[in-house]
Design a protein around this motif. Structure first.
Motif, PDB file in Angstrom:
ATOM      1  N   LEU A 128       0.773  -1.716   0.089  1.00  0.00           N
ATOM      2  CA  LEU A 128       0.148   0.450  -0.684  1.00  0.00           C
ATOM      3  C   LEU A 128       0.819   1.029   0.113  1.00  0.00           C
ATOM      4  CD1 LEU A 128      -2.969  -1.021   2.813  1.00  0.00           C
ATOM      5  CD2 LEU A 128      -2.850  -1.234   0.341  1.00  0.00           C
ATOM      6  N   SER A 129       0.748   2.509  -0.580  1.00  0.00           N
ATOM      7  CA  SER A 129       0.931   3.860  -0.789  1.00  0.00           C
ATOM      8  C   SER A 129       1.419   3.850   0.946  1.00  0.00           C
ATOM      9  CB  SER A 129       0.389   4.922  -1.574  1.00  0.00           C
ATOM     10  OG  SER A 129      -1.054   4.852  -0.955  1.00  0.00           O
ATOM     11  N   LEU A 130       1.337   5.652   1.370  1.00  0.00           N
ATOM     12  CA  LEU A 130       2.088   5.363   2.437  1.00  0.00           C
ATOM     13  C   LEU A 130       0.068   6.074   3.189  1.00  0.00           C
ATOM     14  CD1 LEU A 130       5.064   7.546   2.799  1.00  0.00           C
ATOM     15  CD2 LEU A 130       3.733   5.997   4.683  1.00  0.00           C
ATOM     16  N   GLY A 131      -0.309   6.797   2.252  1.00  0.00           N
ATOM     17  CA  GLY A 131      -1.807   7.327   1.906  1.00  0.00           C
ATOM     18  C   GLY A 131      -2.823   6.298   2.660  1.00  0.00           C
ATOM     19  N   GLN A 132      -2.874   4.755   1.790  1.00  0.00           N
ATOM     20  CA  GLN A 132      -3.521   3.985   2.159  1.00  0.00           C
ATOM     21  C   GLN A 132      -3.244   3.630   3.071  1.00  0.00           C
ATOM     22  OE1 GLN A 132      -2.720   1.711  -1.907  1.00  0.00           O
ATOM     23  NE2 GLN A 132      -4.521   2.404  -2.686  1.00  0.00           N
ATOM     24  N   LYS A 133      -1.894   3.141   3.894  1.00  0.00           N
ATOM     25  CA  LYS A 133      -1.374   3.001   5.405  1.00  0.00           C
ATOM     26  C   LYS A 133      -2.645   3.565   6.009  1.00  0.00           C
ATOM     27  CE  LYS A 133       2.311   0.708   3.762  1.00  0.00           C
ATOM     28  NZ  LYS A 133       3.848   0.617   3.778  1.00  0.00           N
ATOM     29  N   GLN A 134      -2.169   5.207   6.142  1.00  0.00           N
ATOM     30  CA  GLN A 134      -3.023   5.845   6.536  1.00  0.00           C
ATOM     31  C   GLN A 134      -4.320   5.996   6.538  1.00  0.00           C
ATOM     32  OE1 GLN A 134      -2.070   7.022   9.510  1.00  0.00           O
ATOM     33  NE2 GLN A 134      -1.344   9.154   9.016  1.00  0.00           N
ATOM     34  N   ARG A 135      -5.055   5.228   5.940  1.00  0.00           N
ATOM     35  CA  ARG A 135      -6.608   5.443   5.615  1.00  0.00           C
ATOM     36  C   ARG A 135      -7.207   3.703   6.644  1.00  0.00           C
ATOM     37  NH1 ARG A 135      -7.105   6.215  -0.906  1.00  0.00           N
ATOM     38  NH2 ARG A 135      -9.895   5.034   0.187  1.00  0.00           N
ATOM     39  N   ILE A 136      -5.758   2.652   6.314  1.00  0.00           N
ATOM     40  CA  ILE A 136      -5.958   1.661   7.425  1.00  0.00           C
ATOM     41  C   ILE A 136      -6.105   1.261   8.611  1.00  0.00           C
ATOM     42  CG2 ILE A 136      -5.001  -0.376   7.970  1.00  0.00           C
ATOM     43  CD1 ILE A 136      -6.731  -0.666   5.400  1.00  0.00           C
ATOM     44  N   THR A 137      -5.155   2.572   8.972  1.00  0.00           N
ATOM     45  CA  THR A 137      -4.697   2.691  10.570  1.00  0.00           C
ATOM     46  C   THR A 137      -5.851   3.726  11.143  1.00  0.00           C
ATOM     47  OG1 THR A 137      -3.679   5.110  10.192  1.00  0.00           O
ATOM     48  CG2 THR A 137      -1.791   3.137  10.308  1.00  0.00           C
ATOM     49  N   ILE A 138      -6.684   4.666   9.714  1.00  0.00           N
ATOM     50  CA  ILE A 138      -7.692   5.442  10.798  1.00  0.00           C
ATOM     51  C   ILE A 138      -9.058   4.202  10.618  1.00  0.00           C
ATOM     52  CG2 ILE A 138      -9.497   7.041   9.857  1.00  0.00           C
ATOM     53  CD1 ILE A 138      -7.230   8.922   8.227  1.00  0.00           C
ATOM     54  N   ALA A 139      -9.031   3.557   9.469  1.00  0.00           N
ATOM     55  CA  ALA A 139     -10.506   2.148   9.958  1.00  0.00           C
ATOM     56  C   ALA A 139     -10.300   1.666  11.134  1.00  0.00           C
ATOM     57  CB  ALA A 139      -9.754   1.097   8.230  1.00  0.00           C
ATOM     58  N   GLY A 140      -9.174   1.295  11.529  1.00  0.00           N
ATOM     59  CA  GLY A 140      -8.116   0.301  12.759  1.00  0.00           C
ATOM     60  C   GLY A 140      -8.907   0.799  13.737  1.00  0.00           C
ATOM     61  N   VAL A 141      -8.882   2.054  14.301  1.00  0.00           N
ATOM     62  CA  VAL A 141      -9.528   2.941  15.042  1.00  0.00           C
ATOM     63  C   VAL A 141     -10.954   2.856  14.943  1.00  0.00           C
ATOM     64  CG1 VAL A 141      -9.473   5.643  15.608  1.00  0.00           C
ATOM     65  CG2 VAL A 141      -7.545   4.796  15.377  1.00  0.00           C
ATOM     66  N   LEU A 142     -11.705   3.390  14.244  1.00  0.00           N
ATOM     67  CA  LEU A 142     -13.265   3.464  13.748  1.00  0.00           C
ATOM     68  C   LEU A 142     -13.830   2.027  14.561  1.00  0.00           C
ATOM     69  CD1 LEU A 142     -13.398   6.001  10.567  1.00  0.00           C
ATOM     70  CD2 LEU A 142     -13.403   6.319  12.908  1.00  0.00           C
ATOM     71  N   LEU A 174       2.335  12.511   3.468  1.00  0.00           N
ATOM     72  CA  LEU A 174       1.445  12.299   2.203  1.00  0.00           C
ATOM     73  C   LEU A 174       1.211  13.108   1.507  1.00  0.00           C
ATOM     74  CD1 LEU A 174      -1.831  11.136   4.482  1.00  0.00           C
ATOM     75  CD2 LEU A 174       0.126  10.174   4.258  1.00  0.00           C
ATOM     76  N   ASP A 175       1.188  12.732   0.574  1.00  0.00           N
ATOM     77  CA  ASP A 175       1.188  13.716  -0.676  1.00  0.00           C
ATOM     78  C   ASP A 175      -0.623  14.356  -0.503  1.00  0.00           C
ATOM     79  OD1 ASP A 175      -0.387  11.307  -1.665  1.00  0.00           O
ATOM     80  OD2 ASP A 175       0.827  10.590  -3.268  1.00  0.00           O
ATOM     81  N   SER A 176      -0.868  15.098  -1.763  1.00  0.00           N
ATOM     82  CA  SER A 176      -1.786  16.342  -1.866  1.00  0.00           C
ATOM     83  C   SER A 176      -2.270  15.102  -1.844  1.00  0.00           C
ATOM     84  CB  SER A 176      -1.750  16.964  -2.860  1.00  0.00           C
ATOM     85  OG  SER A 176      -1.531  16.041  -4.330  1.00  0.00           O
ATOM     86  N   GLU A 177      -3.003  14.624  -2.363  1.00  0.00           N
ATOM     87  CA  GLU A 177      -3.847  13.384  -2.513  1.00  0.00           C
ATOM     88  C   GLU A 177      -4.219  12.512  -0.906  1.00  0.00           C
ATOM     89  OE1 GLU A 177      -5.611   8.971  -5.523  1.00  0.00           O
ATOM     90  OE2 GLU A 177      -3.974  10.606  -5.593  1.00  0.00           O
ATOM     91  N   GLY A 178      -3.161  11.727  -0.594  1.00  0.00           N
ATOM     92  CA  GLY A 178      -2.936  11.225   0.412  1.00  0.00           C
ATOM     93  C   GLY A 178      -3.780  12.118   1.351  1.00  0.00           C
ATOM     94  N   LYS A 179      -3.174  13.475   1.634  1.00  0.00           N
ATOM     95  CA  LYS A 179      -3.834  14.550   2.415  1.00  0.00           C
ATOM     96  C   LYS A 179      -5.773  15.154   2.561  1.00  0.00           C
ATOM     97  CE  LYS A 179       0.262  17.949   3.514  1.00  0.00           C
ATOM     98  NZ  LYS A 179       1.171  16.287   3.295  1.00  0.00           N
TER      99      LYS A 179
END
Length: 224
Positions: free
Chosen positions: A88-102, A118-123
């Protein structure tokens, strides 16, 4: 606030539970979720599903499959449930960590500078997730050094060298422009424009606090 570090002085109390009390740690972990700056520091397993279910097992939570499904859906990552995390990209990984919290469904969610790496898309993905969570059952604490990100909040707390210097509502930010400047804080571009317009006798009220909304409101004033 999440109880991961214990105070060296004073106390941190979360809903009448002391973070220094070992017996309260499990309850606090269920109440307070935290998203780190670097998702690689938060992801443990090579598989998305394994990583998400690990915390749920540790906390002894029920309905794990449903929790994981709903957590992934909230960040639009449901099709990645069987993916390898290292792909996964860093942005996708961050979304996975958020999913884990949720998936834990905490009362409080702390975002600790979640867009720094994160890059602009990830932000933009993170901004959309945070905006989608606002107004729901969560209390969100968003820590940032990115000045424009403060406009996502309802209440702003500025801290300098470990001391709280200001607490105010976002809609009152124009009243604090000079104070913030004197304290060395940068002022968001939208706020600077609003302040200049106010000096010229033009008062504009924003709801979404986006540049698009500001431009629309300015055009409306011109066309009157």
């Amino acid at each position: 606030m999440a109880g991961l570090l214990k105070p060296t002085a004073g106390e941190v109390i979360i809903d009448n539970k002391n973070t220094s009390n070992k017996q309260a740690f499990l309850d606090i972990r269920k109440m307070v979720g935290i998203v780190f700056q670097n998702p690689d520091n938060q992801i443990i397993f090579n598989n998305v599903y394994d990583d998400l279910i690990f915390a749920l097992n540790n906390l002894g939570l029920e309905d794990k499959e449903l929790r994981i499904k709903e957590g992934l859906e909230k960040v639009n990552m449901q099709e990645y449930i069987e993916k390898n995390t290292y792909e996964l990209s860093l942005g996708q990984k961050q979304r996975i960590t958020i999913a884990g919290v949720l998936s834990i469904n905490p009362k409080y969610i702390i975002f600790d500078e979640p867009t720094t790496m994160l890059d602009s898309e990830g932000k933009e993905d993170v901004y959309n997730i945070v905006s989608g969570l606002k107004g729901k059952e969560y209390t969100i604490i968003y820590v940032t050094n990115v000045v424009n990100e403060i406009l996502m909040s309802d209440r702003i707390i500025t801290i300098n060298e470990g001391e709280i210097t200001n607490i105010f509502n976002k809609n009152d930010i124009l009243e604090y422009v000079d104070v913030l400047k004197e304290s060395g804080f940068k002022i968001p571009a939208i706020t600077q424009i609003l302040a200049k317009l106010k000096e010229a006798g033009i008062d504009i009220t924003l709801e979404k606090w986006t540049m698009e909304e500001l431009i629309e409101k300015i055009i409306g004033v011109i066309n009157k």
